[in-house]
Design a protein around this motif. Structure first.
Motif, PDB file in Angstrom:
ATOM      1  N   SER A  38     -16.932   1.679 -22.908  1.00 53.13           N
ATOM      2  CA  SER A  38     -17.883   0.555 -22.590  1.00 53.13           C
ATOM      3  C   SER A  38     -17.428  -0.918 -22.331  1.00 53.13           C
ATOM      4  O   SER A  38     -18.040  -1.523 -21.990  1.00 53.13           O
ATOM      5  N   THR A  39     -16.179  -1.067 -22.772  1.00 54.48           N
ATOM      6  CA  THR A  39     -15.591  -2.425 -22.468  1.00 54.48           C
ATOM      7  C   THR A  39     -14.330  -2.491 -21.738  1.00 54.48           C
ATOM      8  O   THR A  39     -13.562  -3.524 -21.770  1.00 54.48           O
ATOM      9  N   THR A  40     -14.336  -1.280 -21.207  1.00 54.11           N
ATOM     10  CA  THR A  40     -12.725  -1.319 -20.090  1.00 54.11           C
ATOM     11  C   THR A  40     -13.321  -1.395 -18.761  1.00 54.11           C
ATOM     12  O   THR A  40     -14.157  -0.589 -18.340  1.00 54.11           O
ATOM     13  N   PHE A  41     -12.976  -2.423 -17.947  1.00 53.56           N
ATOM     14  CA  PHE A  41     -13.191  -2.864 -16.760  1.00 53.56           C
ATOM     15  C   PHE A  41     -12.139  -2.255 -15.761  1.00 53.56           C
ATOM     16  O   PHE A  41     -10.989  -2.501 -15.936  1.00 53.56           O
ATOM     17  N   VAL A  42     -12.685  -1.632 -14.776  1.00 44.14           N
ATOM     18  CA  VAL A  42     -11.590  -1.076 -13.593  1.00 44.14           C
ATOM     19  C   VAL A  42     -12.219  -1.671 -12.310  1.00 44.14           C
ATOM     20  O   VAL A  42     -13.348  -1.428 -12.059  1.00 44.14           O
ATOM     21  N   LEU A  43     -11.477  -2.405 -11.643  1.00 42.36           N
ATOM     22  CA  LEU A  43     -11.528  -2.645 -10.295  1.00 42.36           C
ATOM     23  C   LEU A  43     -10.377  -2.156  -9.110  1.00 42.36           C
ATOM     24  O   LEU A  43      -9.343  -2.023  -9.458  1.00 42.36           O
ATOM     25  N   ILE A  44     -11.261  -1.741  -8.200  1.00 42.54           N
ATOM     26  CA  ILE A  44     -10.254  -1.035  -7.167  1.00 42.54           C
ATOM     27  C   ILE A  44     -10.391  -2.052  -5.868  1.00 42.54           C
ATOM     28  O   ILE A  44     -11.288  -2.245  -5.340  1.00 42.54           O
ATOM     29  N   ASP A  45      -9.079  -2.364  -5.604  1.00 43.85           N
ATOM     30  CA  ASP A  45      -8.983  -3.243  -4.285  1.00 43.85           C
ATOM     31  C   ASP A  45      -8.393  -2.234  -3.339  1.00 43.85           C
ATOM     32  O   ASP A  45      -7.492  -1.561  -3.420  1.00 43.85           O
ATOM     33  N   GLU A  46      -9.040  -2.406  -2.176  1.00 40.10           N
ATOM     34  CA  GLU A  46      -8.512  -1.834  -1.021  1.00 40.10           C
ATOM     35  C   GLU A  46      -8.001  -2.661   0.084  1.00 40.10           C
ATOM     36  O   GLU A  46      -8.588  -3.607   0.351  1.00 40.10           O
ATOM     37  N   VAL A  47      -6.897  -2.577   0.038  1.00 43.31           N
ATOM     38  CA  VAL A  47      -5.840  -3.576   1.013  1.00 43.31           C
ATOM     39  C   VAL A  47      -5.497  -2.950   2.489  1.00 43.31           C
ATOM     40  O   VAL A  47      -5.119  -1.706   2.613  1.00 43.31           O
ATOM     41  N   ASN A  48      -5.818  -3.706   3.314  1.00 45.38           N
ATOM     42  CA  ASN A  48      -5.628  -3.343   4.691  1.00 45.38           C
ATOM     43  C   ASN A  48      -4.025  -3.224   4.913  1.00 45.38           C
ATOM     44  O   ASN A  48      -3.199  -3.889   4.276  1.00 45.38           O
ATOM     45  N   THR A  49      -3.775  -2.142   5.572  1.00 46.29           N
ATOM     46  CA  THR A  49      -2.145  -1.958   5.714  1.00 46.29           C
ATOM     47  C   THR A  49      -1.619  -2.796   6.380  1.00 46.29           C
ATOM     48  O   THR A  49      -0.262  -2.919   6.205  1.00 46.29           O
ATOM     49  N   ASP A  50      -2.306  -4.016   7.246  1.00 48.91           N
ATOM     50  CA  ASP A  50      -1.393  -5.145   7.654  1.00 48.91           C
ATOM     51  C   ASP A  50      -1.041  -5.870   6.397  1.00 48.91           C
ATOM     52  O   ASP A  50      -0.084  -6.659   6.844  1.00 48.91           O
ATOM     53  N   ASN A  51      -1.531  -5.971   5.405  1.00 48.28           N
ATOM     54  CA  ASN A  51      -1.525  -6.843   4.268  1.00 48.28           C
ATOM     55  C   ASN A  51      -0.843  -6.199   3.502  1.00 48.28           C
ATOM     56  O   ASN A  51      -0.695  -6.862   2.169  1.00 48.28           O
ATOM     57  N   TRP A  52      -0.116  -5.125   3.419  1.00 48.65           N
ATOM     58  CA  TRP A  52       0.874  -4.653   2.357  1.00 48.65           C
ATOM     59  C   TRP A  52       2.088  -4.068   3.162  1.00 48.65           C
ATOM     60  O   TRP A  52       2.179  -3.578   4.183  1.00 48.65           O
ATOM     61  N   ILE A  54       6.236  -2.994   2.869  1.00 47.09           N
ATOM     62  CA  ILE A  54       7.378  -2.273   1.788  1.00 47.09           C
ATOM     63  C   ILE A  54       8.615  -2.658   2.796  1.00 47.09           C
ATOM     64  O   ILE A  54       8.716  -2.256   3.864  1.00 47.09           O
ATOM     65  N   GLY A  55       9.647  -3.184   1.659  1.00 42.21           N
ATOM     66  CA  GLY A  55      10.741  -3.588   2.357  1.00 42.21           C
ATOM     67  C   GLY A  55      10.412  -4.956   3.270  1.00 42.21           C
ATOM     68  O   GLY A  55       9.851  -5.637   2.957  1.00 42.21           O
ATOM     69  N   TYR A  56      10.943  -4.778   4.525  1.00 44.80           N
ATOM     70  CA  TYR A  56      10.581  -5.751   5.618  1.00 44.80           C
ATOM     71  C   TYR A  56       9.428  -5.457   6.516  1.00 44.80           C
ATOM     72  O   TYR A  56       8.937  -6.140   7.405  1.00 44.80           O
ATOM     73  N   GLU A  57       8.692  -4.210   6.349  1.00 46.65           N
ATOM     74  CA  GLU A  57       7.620  -3.969   7.180  1.00 46.65           C
ATOM     75  C   GLU A  57       6.355  -3.775   6.628  1.00 46.65           C
ATOM     76  O   GLU A  57       6.129  -3.543   5.334  1.00 46.65           O
ATOM     77  N   GLN A  58       5.243  -3.811   7.572  1.00 44.17           N
ATOM     78  CA  GLN A  58       3.933  -3.874   7.062  1.00 44.17           C
ATOM     79  C   GLN A  58       3.495  -2.213   7.085  1.00 44.17           C
ATOM     80  O   GLN A  58       4.286  -1.334   8.000  1.00 44.17           O
ATOM     81  N   VAL A  59       2.732  -1.812   6.165  1.00 38.58           N
ATOM     82  CA  VAL A  59       2.547  -0.410   6.175  1.00 38.58           C
ATOM     83  C   VAL A  59       1.922   0.129   7.309  1.00 38.58           C
ATOM     84  O   VAL A  59       2.219   1.354   7.816  1.00 38.58           O
ATOM     85  N   SER A  60       1.289  -0.667   8.156  1.00 37.34           N
ATOM     86  CA  SER A  60       0.716  -0.202   9.381  1.00 37.34           C
ATOM     87  C   SER A  60       1.734   0.166  10.380  1.00 37.34           C
ATOM     88  O   SER A  60       1.623   1.110  11.282  1.00 37.34           O
ATOM     89  N   GLU A  61       2.905  -0.534  10.409  1.00 36.90           N
ATOM     90  CA  GLU A  61       3.988  -0.460  11.338  1.00 36.90           C
ATOM     91  C   GLU A  61       4.540   0.938  10.769  1.00 36.90           C
ATOM     92  O   GLU A  61       5.078   1.726  11.573  1.00 36.90           O
ATOM     93  N   ILE A  62       4.764   1.148   9.395  1.00 41.30           N
ATOM     94  CA  ILE A  62       5.271   2.120   9.105  1.00 41.30           C
ATOM     95  C   ILE A  62       4.555   3.430   9.344  1.00 41.30           C
ATOM     96  O   ILE A  62       5.219   4.622   9.874  1.00 41.30           O
ATOM     97  N   ARG A  63       3.325   3.368   9.184  1.00 41.94           N
ATOM     98  CA  ARG A  63       2.524   4.519   9.539  1.00 41.94           C
ATOM     99  C   ARG A  63       2.556   4.863  11.128  1.00 41.94           C
ATOM    100  O   ARG A  63       2.431   5.905  11.268  1.00 41.94           O
ATOM    101  N   ASN A  64       2.627   3.847  11.947  1.00 38.56           N
ATOM    102  CA  ASN A  64       2.901   4.287  13.343  1.00 38.56           C
ATOM    103  C   ASN A  64       4.261   4.985  13.631  1.00 38.56           C
ATOM    104  O   ASN A  64       4.255   5.674  14.493  1.00 38.56           O
TER     105      ASN A  64
END
Length: 67
Positions: A38-52, A54-64
């Protein structure tokens, strides 16, 4: 009062999956640290793949590249 922040890319995460993440994260705090759900808070943030990146690349580019 635990606060858990889960970040995922905004790629079709369903309401049921979010519910499972919230339940699972809360249960982990209960089992491992003996916290009250009852006192544990969970927040889920959904981040656009352009804003994430990995290494030097945006996830949206990696997915493409993978497609």
């Amino acid at each position: 009062m635990p606060y858990i922040n889960i970040k995922v890319t905004d790629e079709n995460v369903t309401k049921e999956q979010k519910r499972a993440l919230i339940r699972g994260a809360t249960e982990l705090m209960v089992k491992v640290l003996n916290k009250e759900p009852s006192t544990t808070f969970v927040l889920i943030d959904e981040v656009n793949t352009d804003n994430w990146g990995i290494g030097y690349e945006q996830v949206s580019e990696i997915r493409n590249i993978i497609k």
